[in-house]
Write a protein that holds these residues in place. Sequence first.
Motif, PDB file in Angstrom:
ATOM      1  N   ALA A 158       0.808  -1.217   0.000  1.00 60.50           N
ATOM      2  CA  ALA A 158       0.000   0.000   0.000  1.00 60.50           C
ATOM      3  C   ALA A 158       0.842   1.269   0.000  1.00 60.50           C
ATOM      4  O   ALA A 158       1.759   1.409   0.817  1.00 60.50           O
ATOM      5  CB  ALA A 158      -0.918   0.009   1.217  1.00 60.50           C
ATOM      6  N   ASP A 161      -1.310   6.796   2.919  1.00 60.23           N
ATOM      7  CA  ASP A 161      -2.699   7.260   2.834  1.00 60.23           C
ATOM      8  C   ASP A 161      -2.822   8.584   2.086  1.00 60.23           C
ATOM      9  O   ASP A 161      -3.867   8.873   1.497  1.00 60.23           O
ATOM     10  CB  ASP A 161      -3.287   7.422   4.239  1.00 60.23           C
ATOM     11  CG  ASP A 161      -3.547   6.082   4.918  1.00 60.23           C
ATOM     12  OD1 ASP A 161      -3.605   5.054   4.212  1.00 60.23           O
ATOM     13  OD2 ASP A 161      -3.677   6.064   6.161  1.00 60.23           O
ATOM     14  N   SER A 162      -1.762   9.404   2.133  1.00 60.96           N
ATOM     15  CA  SER A 162      -1.791  10.709   1.471  1.00 60.96           C
ATOM     16  C   SER A 162      -1.476  10.633  -0.021  1.00 60.96           C
ATOM     17  O   SER A 162      -1.540  11.644  -0.728  1.00 60.96           O
ATOM     18  CB  SER A 162      -0.778  11.651   2.131  1.00 60.96           C
ATOM     19  OG  SER A 162       0.542  11.095   2.051  1.00 60.96           O
ATOM     20  N   TRP A 166      -4.855   7.206  -3.924  1.00 58.52           N
ATOM     21  CA  TRP A 166      -6.040   6.916  -3.111  1.00 58.52           C
ATOM     22  C   TRP A 166      -7.092   8.018  -3.230  1.00 58.52           C
ATOM     23  O   TRP A 166      -8.076   8.017  -2.498  1.00 58.52           O
ATOM     24  CB  TRP A 166      -5.659   6.764  -1.639  1.00 58.52           C
ATOM     25  CG  TRP A 166      -4.769   5.608  -1.316  1.00 58.52           C
ATOM     26  CD1 TRP A 166      -3.573   5.650  -0.672  1.00 58.52           C
ATOM     27  CD2 TRP A 166      -5.016   4.207  -1.568  1.00 58.52           C
ATOM     28  NE1 TRP A 166      -3.042   4.387  -0.522  1.00 58.52           N
ATOM     29  CE2 TRP A 166      -3.906   3.484  -1.060  1.00 58.52           C
ATOM     30  CE3 TRP A 166      -6.048   3.506  -2.176  1.00 58.52           C
ATOM     31  CZ2 TRP A 166      -3.817   2.094  -1.142  1.00 58.52           C
ATOM     32  CZ3 TRP A 166      -5.964   2.130  -2.272  1.00 58.52           C
ATOM     33  CH2 TRP A 166      -4.852   1.434  -1.755  1.00 58.52           C
ATOM     34  N   SER A 167      -6.905   8.966  -4.119  1.00 58.69           N
ATOM     35  CA  SER A 167      -7.811  10.109  -4.241  1.00 58.69           C
ATOM     36  C   SER A 167      -8.837   9.873  -5.347  1.00 58.69           C
ATOM     37  O   SER A 167      -8.471   9.694  -6.513  1.00 58.69           O
ATOM     38  CB  SER A 167      -7.003  11.380  -4.559  1.00 58.69           C
ATOM     39  OG  SER A 167      -7.859  12.436  -4.977  1.00 58.69           O
ATOM     40  N   ARG A 207     -11.149   0.977  -0.278  1.00 61.87           N
ATOM     41  CA  ARG A 207     -10.093   1.404   0.630  1.00 61.87           C
ATOM     42  C   ARG A 207     -10.715   2.081   1.846  1.00 61.87           C
ATOM     43  O   ARG A 207     -11.522   3.014   1.715  1.00 61.87           O
ATOM     44  CB  ARG A 207      -9.154   2.386  -0.087  1.00 61.87           C
ATOM     45  CG  ARG A 207      -8.052   2.988   0.786  1.00 61.87           C
ATOM     46  CD  ARG A 207      -7.049   1.938   1.202  1.00 61.87           C
ATOM     47  NE  ARG A 207      -5.907   2.541   1.896  1.00 61.87           N
ATOM     48  CZ  ARG A 207      -4.909   1.837   2.424  1.00 61.87           C
ATOM     49  NH1 ARG A 207      -4.915   0.511   2.349  1.00 61.87           N
ATOM     50  NH2 ARG A 207      -3.898   2.436   3.029  1.00 61.87           N
ATOM     51  N   GLY A 209     -11.405   4.574   4.546  1.00 65.32           N
ATOM     52  CA  GLY A 209     -11.128   5.995   4.623  1.00 65.32           C
ATOM     53  C   GLY A 209     -11.095   6.702   3.285  1.00 65.32           C
ATOM     54  O   GLY A 209     -10.835   7.902   3.226  1.00 65.32           O
ATOM     55  N   ALA A 210     -11.369   5.964   2.198  1.00 66.74           N
ATOM     56  CA  ALA A 210     -11.366   6.560   0.860  1.00 66.74           C
ATOM     57  C   ALA A 210     -12.601   6.080   0.101  1.00 66.74           C
ATOM     58  O   ALA A 210     -12.518   5.207  -0.758  1.00 66.74           O
ATOM     59  CB  ALA A 210     -10.091   6.192   0.102  1.00 66.74           C
ATOM     60  N   GLU A 215      -9.409  -0.675  -3.445  1.00 64.36           N
ATOM     61  CA  GLU A 215      -8.118  -1.177  -2.969  1.00 64.36           C
ATOM     62  C   GLU A 215      -7.717  -2.426  -3.741  1.00 64.36           C
ATOM     63  O   GLU A 215      -6.531  -2.696  -3.948  1.00 64.36           O
ATOM     64  CB  GLU A 215      -8.206  -1.483  -1.476  1.00 64.36           C
ATOM     65  CG  GLU A 215      -6.925  -1.982  -0.849  1.00 64.36           C
ATOM     66  CD  GLU A 215      -7.060  -2.183   0.647  1.00 64.36           C
ATOM     67  OE1 GLU A 215      -7.004  -1.175   1.382  1.00 64.36           O
ATOM     68  OE2 GLU A 215      -7.246  -3.346   1.072  1.00 64.36           O
ATOM     69  N   ALA A 236      -2.843  -2.927  -1.901  1.00 60.41           N
ATOM     70  CA  ALA A 236      -2.439  -3.021  -0.493  1.00 60.41           C
ATOM     71  C   ALA A 236      -2.065  -4.469  -0.211  1.00 60.41           C
ATOM     72  O   ALA A 236      -2.513  -5.075   0.759  1.00 60.41           O
ATOM     73  CB  ALA A 236      -3.548  -2.543   0.422  1.00 60.41           C
TER      74      ALA A 236
END
Length: 335
Positions: A158, A161-162, A166-167, A207, A209-210, A215, A236
């Motif tokens: 993975a 997170d930033s 993942w956006s 994913r 939180g997204a 994922e 991930a």
Amino acid sequence: MNEPLRIGVLGAARISGASLIGPARATGHRVVAVAARDRARAEAYAAEHGVERVAGSYAELIADPEVEVVYNPLANGLHGPWNLAALAAGKHVLSEKPSASNAEEAAEVRDAAAKAGTVFMEAFHYLFHPVTRRLHEVLGSGEIGELRHVETMVAIPAPADSDPRWSLPLAGGAVMDLGCYSLHALRVLAPWAGGAPLLVSARGGERAGAPGVDELLDADLAFPGGATGSARCHMAYDRLEMSCRIIGSHGEAFAPNFVLPHMDDRVVVRTAAGERTERLGTRSSYTYQLEAFADRVRGGARLPLDPDDAVATMTLIDTGYRAAGFEPRPRYVMS
């Protein structure tokens, strides 16, 4: 034919060192300009990689008359808008995959390329390496018989997170970053399978939180000739895996890493006669790709990839997303 390409790079992405700067140096092409959102970052990038100068913005780089080829390795959501801008300026474009955020935008890029009359190519670099060419040769030779099944798996540990992968607004997700290879590798087997594959079903995982970002995704496909396919991706995973297994009626051909063959250049062929391992060389697939692109720009040589291919891949991606319960990636809204 021998005149170097004059290339401008959008952004200061790390991938460009391996995907363009190194290959340009190896093949004698010029990287004449780079632009980034942060000029200081572009200046540091230019100093590190020997880029001739820094442009003040993406638009300034595209307008530069010395730049004839625009390389676009920006975040996925920015591929479509800046591909369209570069084509409108009459530039040749080498775009990182995917060419756009969704099939509708990919079709606009295709139409813009036709209007511009310039070369546009989606950078599926793996296709130019001897590893993939050998897989196709083994299948085409009849050594492993008729195509029965294909399995592709493209997975990485993975990203943070930033990470923009993942956006959702930047068209992130496992299929966009990895699964495009899994699906494309099946699509290019159409000549030996009675035509291009169609999606049968797909399953995915979101994913945490997204919302809306995948994922992982597994897709099942079927070819008109009766063969089946499995295209998997996972962003991930517990390790890096980028494998392709082609199973025929009399054996199989396997590449442990078809996407990054400079890391593992093996093709393993298994039949009733036994097993052998062929090594096809660790020269970068990106270098082969840039050579082929330059041959097209300078001499009109044929390419195995064109804007129609990019639309077909993006259409399959969108179909896979819908089948797995996701929406296709939204178009990026330029501010």
